[in-house]
Design a protein around this motif. Structure first.
Motif, short mmCIF file in Angstrom:
data_model
loop_
_atom_site.label_atom_id
_atom_site.label_comp_id
_atom_site.label_asym_id
_atom_site.label_seq_id
_atom_site.Cartn_x
_atom_site.Cartn_y
_atom_site.Cartn_z
N GLN A 587 -5.75 -8.21 71.38
CA GLN A 587 -4.33 -8.20 71.69
C GLN A 587 -4.04 -9.40 72.59
O GLN A 587 -4.58 -9.51 73.68
CB GLN A 587 -3.92 -6.91 72.39
CG GLN A 587 -2.42 -6.80 72.64
CD GLN A 587 -1.99 -5.40 73.03
OE1 GLN A 587 -2.45 -4.42 72.46
NE2 GLN A 587 -1.12 -5.29 74.01
N ALA A 588 -3.20 -10.30 72.10
CA ALA A 588 -2.90 -11.53 72.83
C ALA A 588 -1.39 -11.69 72.93
O ALA A 588 -0.65 -11.36 72.00
CB ALA A 588 -3.51 -12.74 72.11
N GLY A 589 -0.96 -12.19 74.08
CA GLY A 589 0.48 -12.36 74.29
C GLY A 589 0.78 -13.53 75.20
O GLY A 589 -0.05 -13.96 76.00
N LEU A 590 1.99 -14.04 75.06
CA LEU A 590 2.49 -15.11 75.91
C LEU A 590 3.88 -14.73 76.40
O LEU A 590 4.75 -14.38 75.60
CB LEU A 590 2.54 -16.43 75.14
CG LEU A 590 3.21 -17.61 75.88
CD1 LEU A 590 2.39 -18.00 77.10
CD2 LEU A 590 3.37 -18.80 74.94
N ARG A 591 4.08 -14.81 77.68
CA ARG A 591 5.39 -14.57 78.28
C ARG A 591 5.76 -15.81 79.08
O ARG A 591 4.95 -16.33 79.86
CB ARG A 591 5.34 -13.35 79.20
CG ARG A 591 6.65 -13.03 79.92
CD ARG A 591 6.46 -11.88 80.89
NE ARG A 591 7.68 -11.56 81.60
CZ ARG A 591 8.59 -10.70 81.18
NH1 ARG A 591 8.40 -10.04 80.05
NH2 ARG A 591 9.69 -10.46 81.89
N TYR A 592 6.97 -16.29 78.89
CA TYR A 592 7.42 -17.46 79.65
C TYR A 592 8.64 -17.04 80.48
O TYR A 592 9.64 -16.55 79.94
CB TYR A 592 7.81 -18.62 78.74
CG TYR A 592 7.82 -19.94 79.45
CD1 TYR A 592 6.70 -20.76 79.45
CD2 TYR A 592 8.93 -20.38 80.17
CE1 TYR A 592 6.68 -21.97 80.11
CE2 TYR A 592 8.93 -21.58 80.85
CZ TYR A 592 7.80 -22.37 80.82
OH TYR A 592 7.78 -23.57 81.49
N SER A 593 8.51 -17.17 81.80
CA SER A 593 9.59 -16.73 82.69
C SER A 593 10.23 -17.92 83.38
O SER A 593 9.56 -18.91 83.72
CB SER A 593 9.04 -15.74 83.74
OG SER A 593 8.07 -16.35 84.56
N GLU A 636 2.96 -17.08 81.31
CA GLU A 636 2.11 -15.97 81.72
C GLU A 636 1.31 -15.54 80.49
O GLU A 636 1.88 -15.25 79.44
CB GLU A 636 2.95 -14.80 82.24
CG GLU A 636 3.86 -15.16 83.40
CD GLU A 636 4.78 -14.02 83.80
OE1 GLU A 636 4.39 -12.84 83.59
OE2 GLU A 636 5.88 -14.28 84.31
N TYR A 637 -0.01 -15.52 80.64
CA TYR A 637 -0.89 -15.25 79.51
C TYR A 637 -1.44 -13.82 79.60
O TYR A 637 -1.77 -13.33 80.67
CB TYR A 637 -2.05 -16.24 79.49
CG TYR A 637 -1.61 -17.69 79.45
CD1 TYR A 637 -1.17 -18.27 78.27
CD2 TYR A 637 -1.61 -18.46 80.61
CE1 TYR A 637 -0.75 -19.60 78.23
CE2 TYR A 637 -1.19 -19.78 80.60
CZ TYR A 637 -0.76 -20.35 79.40
OH TYR A 637 -0.34 -21.66 79.39
N ARG A 638 -1.51 -13.16 78.46
CA ARG A 638 -2.05 -11.81 78.39
C ARG A 638 -3.09 -11.76 77.25
O ARG A 638 -2.79 -12.17 76.13
CB ARG A 638 -0.95 -10.78 78.12
CG ARG A 638 0.31 -10.97 78.96
CD ARG A 638 0.07 -10.68 80.44
NE ARG A 638 1.14 -11.15 81.26
CZ ARG A 638 2.28 -10.47 81.49
NH1 ARG A 638 2.44 -9.29 80.94
NH2 ARG A 638 3.21 -10.97 82.27
N LEU A 639 -4.27 -11.28 77.55
CA LEU A 639 -5.33 -11.23 76.54
C LEU A 639 -6.19 -10.00 76.79
O LEU A 639 -6.59 -9.73 77.93
CB LEU A 639 -6.19 -12.49 76.60
CG LEU A 639 -7.37 -12.57 75.62
CD1 LEU A 639 -6.86 -12.63 74.18
CD2 LEU A 639 -8.25 -13.77 75.92
#
Length: 922
Positions: A587-593, A636-639
């Protein structure tokens, strides 16, 4: 020669008789000698001697101990001896070499006489009537054995895959069943329903058997013939389990199969089994029993997760942000337990749709209310009373649930130290949730929440704080593979301090936070191996950091208003869950704030490269309303990765990076709500954090015992600490009294949990550290010579035991035992004579600790009878908080009195506190 045919015939008859005897079920003879042996020892002996294979659920037999002595007797006779006069049964089908062992229910291996004489599955009068409850047989046969057709019928469904979607609901109340598992039989395909009970599954065209399992619900199945993409709603019955029965097999592997690590889910049923201070189920107290979650003191209004401060936790109630989640000095959660459905805590592997906080997300979801009938719950205790009402506004379409709580707690404050003997306290909270289904594709959800606390710790100062939240959600289903949830809301938190004892100096101090938020979340279920989530969000902040004004016409206090703060925080995210193989998932995600500081505002500008002090102030600059002053932004990286070694063992790893734009400046030893909230601005940078974590998850005893071990390492930047002698209240240049620090947090979390059976609960141990460092002399005051020092909430050791033993369906006993290291404190190590008096000389920051914390709680839960057809169901909770009466220190402090320096220890409750709660459900 005549004797030869006769001899042959005789031998054949004898052979047939022997074969017939051997073919009789259980005819094989065995020898057995066992004493106080478990079921697996019996099975191993019998399988080795007879060649028969045994099928049974080990969980149902885990408490059985067998003592038997037998020689040259049949298998059937041995089993009759073992299970005589017990609730255990066996069945040996004819002409088969296996044995079925059951508890409670008896399995029939032959059809009843006359079965084929005209009876049907729906009949309640023929031969089937002897095989169970007539009504139950009719319902099960008509639903579970019915073939449901999806799409236009045709003789040949053809090849290809289609999407099947719908809602899983409680057949009795109409409420959604979140987290239910829908599995395609004879395939590795399964999906879980979301918080709204919605699911979407891809399956080949043709006929299929679906099995559906949910926590607290009876397992069920549906037979479907799928010709094309379509909708299929499923109803489930509630399940009353036996004391040692496994609730739902699909859920037993959740901790092993989930990709995310550092995630804990608690149902309201589990929360209600945890003993609390005054007998009322408390969400936050249950969360504090989990590994990696701590609190600085007994009456703290916040909690700390993996080295994070209290303001680094995002607390959501139906997507509304709650800034202060407690009542009554932290002893009560601000959430009515009768309204809450479940709680999920993310300590790492935070989903990409969440942001704005560094440490954790506590996501609390409420029930939607009974869509079938009106119902309610009421309770009265020594400190609080509560009532919850729910029911349909329009049956099967619109429902509501309303909850209210209040307190009459002043008598308890007599147990406080003498200097607080005139204290008073009161609180209340209100909840209203409304859900409405327009059609199959559109649903509306409205949540309104309000809470208020008012108290004084002595006779002249009154404190109060309140939450007001409104959230509106619209869920739209574009197709069976794509759904959208639009959420808009308003969140308000205010707190105040006032005194009117002396009319000439009577004052009021007020603070508040307001935020308007909007977000859209999309879920795209591509197929069983790929699911994509994406969306955008925006929060508009309006913060009033303080107003000081006279309280009454006679007061001589001069009014002082802090300048309001404005900001806009926006983000976009995308994440994908990819099942690469049955064993490996990612599960991988990218959030840009993006964060914009906005006007109107007066900004202090300081000399570059110099410490931020009043002496280095160059000028002030004024910005107009809605003017963008400064912008912070970043990815913001999520892995998260999971690899399953087998069905009960998996390894996980995760990485998170997060950003936080709002800060809480707090003296953690204070009991009252004097915290100052501050938005990032050109002089105060946002906090950032990176966390790396690893975990191993293993289940034992048929997945009834869960174990896990996680290690983590976290780096923190721009965490705000205070300079010596800092002033927090009404400081127009607060940036000169705070400093940015760097931190590191690391630890190990161990958990063993048993969720089923008479004895259930968990034990957790956490070893962790959170260390801060300020060694940049160009940025301000250097702390402890630039060395690392423990944060004020650093508590290395923490162990918790939560246990519940259910003697019967009506009586159970629960117990908590918790121990933790005392938190750090800065103590005086000498004194100096200055300005005609002695003053304290303090040691390095947080170089000492207050005494360790230890507490034991005990509760008895007594329920009324479980008859279905009665108007009310009653229960009692009786217990003792702090059973040993230990005087746990909340704070140790020193003051200068009459030229001397005296030390004091404050304990909130140093006595055992008994309590009684009565509950009635109607």
């Amino acid at each position: 020669m005549r004797k030869l045919p006769l001899l042959i015939v005789s031998n054949l008859i004898l052979l047939l008789v022997c074969v017939s005897l051997q073919a009789q079920p259980g005819a094989k003879s065995v020898r057995l000698e066992l004493k106080d042996a478990p079921i697996d020892s019996l099975v191993a002996e019998l399988e080795s001697q007879t060649g028969y294979h045994f099928y049974y659920d080990p969980v149902q037999f885990d408490s059985l101990r067998i003592s038997v002595s037998a020689s040259n007797v049949s298998l059937r006779k041995v089993l009759e001896l073992v299970f005589a006069n017990s609730e255990y049964h066996f069945a040996i089908p004819e002409k088969q070499a296996y044995v079925l062992l059951t508890k409670g229910a008896t399995i029939k291996t032959t059809l009843p006489p006359g079965f084929f004489s005209g009876s049907t599955a729906d009949s309640t009068q023929g031969p089937l009537a002897a095989y169970g409850d007539k009504k139950k047989t009719r319902i099960d046969a008509s639903i579970e054995n019915k073939l449901f057709e999806i799409g236009p019928r045709n003789s040949n469904p053809g090849a290809g895959s289609v999407a099947l979607a719908g809602y899983v609901r409680n057949v009795k109340t109409g409420e959604p069943v979140a987290g239910a598992i829908i599995t395609l039989a004879n395939a590795a395909t399964s999906v879980a329903t979301d918080q709204y009970g919605y699911y979407s599954i891809t399956l080949p065209k043709g006929r299929h058997l679906l099995t559906i399992q949910g926590i607290g619900m009876k397992d069920t199945r549906r037979q479907v013939m799928v010709y094309a993409t379509g909708n299929f709603d499923i109803d489930m019955d509630e399940r009353v389990t036996s004391l040692k029965e496994v609730i739902v097999s699909a859920q037993k592997l959740a901790n092993v199969r989930n990709v995310q690590l550092g995630t804990n889910r608690l149902t309201i049923k589990a929360i209600k089994q945890v003993p609390t201070a005054f007998g009322e189920a408390d969400i936050l107290k249950a969360v504090l029993m989990l590994p990696g979650v701590k609190t600085v003191g007994e009456a703290s209004t916040g909690f700390n997760v993996r080295g994070g401060s209290a303001d680094q936790n995002l607390i959501l109630f139906n997507d509304a942000t709650i800034y202060n989640p407690t009542h009554f000095f932290g002893f009560f959660s601000a959430f009515n337990p009768e309204v809450v459905k479940e709680v999920e805590l993310y300590k790492s592997s935070v989903p990409a749709k969440y942001g704005g906080r560094l440490s954790s997300v506590l996501d609390i979801s409420s029930r939607e209310g009974n869509k079938k009938n009106f119902a309610g719950v009421a309770g009265i205790g020594l400190l609080t009373s509560r009532i919850t009402l729910e029911g349909p506004i329009k049956k099967d379409k619109t429902s509501f649930i309303f909850g209210a709580r209040g307190t009459y707690a002043n008598w308890l404050l007599q147990f406080l130290p003498d200097e607080y003997e005139h204290s008073r306290a009161a609180f209340y909270d209100l909840n209203l949730n409304i859900s409405h289904q327009f059609n199959k594709k559109n649903n509306l959800y409205i949540t309104a929440y309000m809470s208020k606390d008012r108290f004084n710790l002595n006779s002249d100062t009154t404190y109060s704080y309140s939450n007001r939240n409104l959230s509106v959600k619209w869920k739209h289903t574009f197709s069976n593979k794509l759904t959208m949830v639009l959420t808009g809301g308003y969140d308000h938190y205010d707190y105040s301090i006032g005194s009117d004892k002396d009319s000439l100096f009577a004052y009021k101090m007020k603070f508040d936070i307001n935020q308007f938020n909007f977000k859209s979340d999309f879920n795209w279920y591509i197929n069983a191996n790929h699911t994509v989530d994406f969306g955008v969000s925006s929060i508009r902040y309006l913060l009033h950091p303080g107003t000081y004004e006279p309280n009454g016409k006679q007061s001589l206090i001069v009014k002082d208003d802090m300048e309001a703060e404005h900001a806009l925080e926006s983000a976009a995210y995308i994440s994908e869950k990819w099942n690469i193989t049955d064993a490996l998932s990612l599960q991988a995600g990218l959030r840009y704030s993006i964060y914009n500081v906005m006007g109107p505002k007066i900004v202090n500008e300081y000399a570059p490269g110099m410490p931020i002090t009043e002496d280095n102030l160059l000028q002030t600059k004024t910005y107009d309303r809605n003017k963008f002053i400064h912008t912070y932004h970043g990815p913001e990286y999520r892995l998260a990765v999971r690899y399953s070694l087998n069905q009960s063992l998996s390894l996980k790893a995760g990485y998170n990076s997060l950003r936080q734009y709002i800060h809480m400046l707090s003296n953690t030893t204070a009991i009252s709500p004097t915290d100052i909230w501050k938005l990032s601005d050109p002089n105060i940078k946002p906090q950032t954090g990176d966390q790396l974590s690893f975990g191993i998850y293993k289940n034992f005893k048929s997945n009834t015992i869960e174990t896990s071990a996680e290690v983590y390492y976290k780096k923190i930047k721009n965490y705000l600490d205070f300079k010596s002698g800092a002033q927090l209240l009404l400081n127009h240049h607060i940036e000169t009294d705070v400093m940015s620090t760097r931190g590191k947090a690391y630890g190990v979390e161990l958990l063993v949990r048993k969720q089923n059976g008479k004895l259930n609960g968990w034990i957790s141990y956490t070893w962790s550290r959170i260390l801060l460092r300020m060694n940049d002399s160009t940025a301000g005051e250097v702390i402890n010579n630039g060395d690392y020092y423990p944060a004020s909430y650093d508590k290395p050791h923490d162990i918790t035991l939560v246990g519940n033993y259910r003697f019967s369906h009506r009586f159970s006993v629960s117990m908590n035992v918790t121990y933790s290291t005392g938190r750090p404190i800065t103590l005086p190590i000498g004194r100096i004579f200055y300005a005609n008096s002695w003053r304290a000389l303090y040691a390095d920051r947080n170089a000492y600790r207050i005494p360790d914390y230890f507490r034991t709680d005990l509760a008895m839960n007594i329920e009324g009878n479980h008859k279905v057809h009665q108007k009310t169901h009653n229960s009692w909770t009786i217990g003792i908080y702090n059973l040993t009466g230990r005087r746990n220190p909340y704070s140790v402090y020193y003051v200068s009195e009459n030229g001397a320096i005296n030390g004091y220890k404050l304990s909130i409750f140093g006595n055992a506190i008994p309590y009684v709660n009565f509950n009635i459900r109607f």
